[in-house]
Design a protein around this motif. Sequence first.
Motif, mmCIF file in Angstrom:
data_model
loop_
_atom_site.group_PDB
_atom_site.id
_atom_site.type_symbol
_atom_site.label_atom_id
_atom_site.label_comp_id
_atom_site.label_asym_id
_atom_site.label_seq_id
_atom_site.Cartn_x
_atom_site.Cartn_y
_atom_site.Cartn_z
ATOM 1 N N ALA A 168 0.831 -1.207 0.000
ATOM 2 C CA ALA A 168 0.000 0.000 0.000
ATOM 3 C C ALA A 168 0.865 1.255 0.000
ATOM 4 O O ALA A 168 0.582 2.227 -0.706
ATOM 5 C CB ALA A 168 -0.918 -0.014 1.216
ATOM 6 N N ARG A 169 1.925 1.241 0.781
ATOM 7 C CA ARG A 169 2.828 2.388 0.841
ATOM 8 C C ARG A 169 3.473 2.645 -0.519
ATOM 9 O O ARG A 169 3.526 3.782 -0.992
ATOM 10 C CB ARG A 169 3.901 2.115 1.901
ATOM 11 N N LYS A 170 3.931 1.603 -1.163
ATOM 12 C CA LYS A 170 4.565 1.763 -2.471
ATOM 13 C C LYS A 170 3.556 2.223 -3.513
ATOM 14 O O LYS A 170 3.912 2.971 -4.444
ATOM 15 C CB LYS A 170 5.227 0.449 -2.892
ATOM 16 N N TYR A 171 2.318 1.805 -3.375
ATOM 17 C CA TYR A 171 1.293 2.225 -4.329
ATOM 18 C C TYR A 171 1.066 3.733 -4.232
ATOM 19 O O TYR A 171 0.906 4.413 -5.251
ATOM 20 C CB TYR A 171 -0.009 1.474 -4.064
ATOM 21 N N LEU A 172 1.071 4.280 -3.018
ATOM 22 C CA LEU A 172 0.927 5.716 -2.868
ATOM 23 C C LEU A 172 2.116 6.468 -3.443
ATOM 24 O O LEU A 172 1.975 7.608 -3.904
ATOM 25 C CB LEU A 172 0.771 6.078 -1.387
ATOM 26 N N LEU A 173 3.277 5.841 -3.448
ATOM 27 C CA LEU A 173 4.503 6.503 -3.890
ATOM 28 C C LEU A 173 4.789 6.330 -5.383
ATOM 29 O O LEU A 173 5.823 6.803 -5.868
ATOM 30 C CB LEU A 173 5.695 5.971 -3.094
ATOM 31 N N LYS A 174 3.901 5.688 -6.122
ATOM 32 C CA LYS A 174 4.208 5.396 -7.525
ATOM 33 C C LYS A 174 4.267 6.645 -8.395
ATOM 34 O O LYS A 174 4.762 6.603 -9.522
ATOM 35 C CB LYS A 174 3.182 4.418 -8.105
ATOM 36 N N GLY A 175 3.793 7.777 -7.880
ATOM 37 C CA GLY A 175 3.836 9.020 -8.632
ATOM 38 C C GLY A 175 5.107 9.818 -8.425
ATOM 39 O O GLY A 175 5.177 10.984 -8.810
ATOM 40 N N ILE A 176 6.140 9.197 -7.861
ATOM 41 C CA ILE A 176 7.403 9.889 -7.636
ATOM 42 C C ILE A 176 8.185 10.002 -8.940
ATOM 43 O O ILE A 176 7.937 9.258 -9.898
ATOM 44 C CB ILE A 176 8.234 9.137 -6.563
#
Length: 235
Positions: A168-176
Amino acid sequence: MSTMQPKPQSKMKATSFISVAAARALCHACRFALPQGGWQSRNGCPPSNVSAPVALNLMVTIQWNLTKTGKDHFAELRNQRFCRWLRTRCEQLGISIAPHHAYAREKNHVHWLVHVPEQLVAEFKDLVPRWITSLEHKGAGPRKRAENHDPAPDGAVKIDRVRNSVAARKYLLKGISPRDAFRFGIKRVEPQGVVVGRRTGVSRTLGRAARKRAGYKSQRPLWQRGNGRVVSSSP
């Protein structure tokens, strides 16, 4: 003498990617929340030395482009609807749970990791689509309680259980930005368009001050990039 006045500058900044500083705050906040599921990889996601008292147990996705007005009301929904509702319902139930959440806004939608007490999950799922409609009609016509509004159109809201905190954390960060993705173990970057205003955020209960009070310690994970050399970073 010219009397032309300069045009006022918008205070809302437009961004194309999650910045490193914002990603760092998001990463630490999600890591501090009580973990769910196992490690996603051998190298990358060590658990926190201390944790917040609750997990971010729901992933809420709101597609603003599918709502009636198409307007992003997330800040109002989060602060004027969710936080007030949680405080009131917890008082009624005799429990004490402060808001815990983290979010990432993208071009037409928002991903919101949030903690909702188990006894309130069903009610929360029913209310979120109605909160959207109530905010769209705010100030127009007779005032209604949120539960008396019709829900937002089908497909506008999706609410899922979080099975793995790391995923879930990585999914939120995919827009980096692709050049910074390695710092946070993001192997698949998906550009999420231009966003005006705050792109990410976390609740105070998961913020830097709360982590410091709890004795939270960051770790320096090792990520591999490009030719395989090891790059040390502190997300």
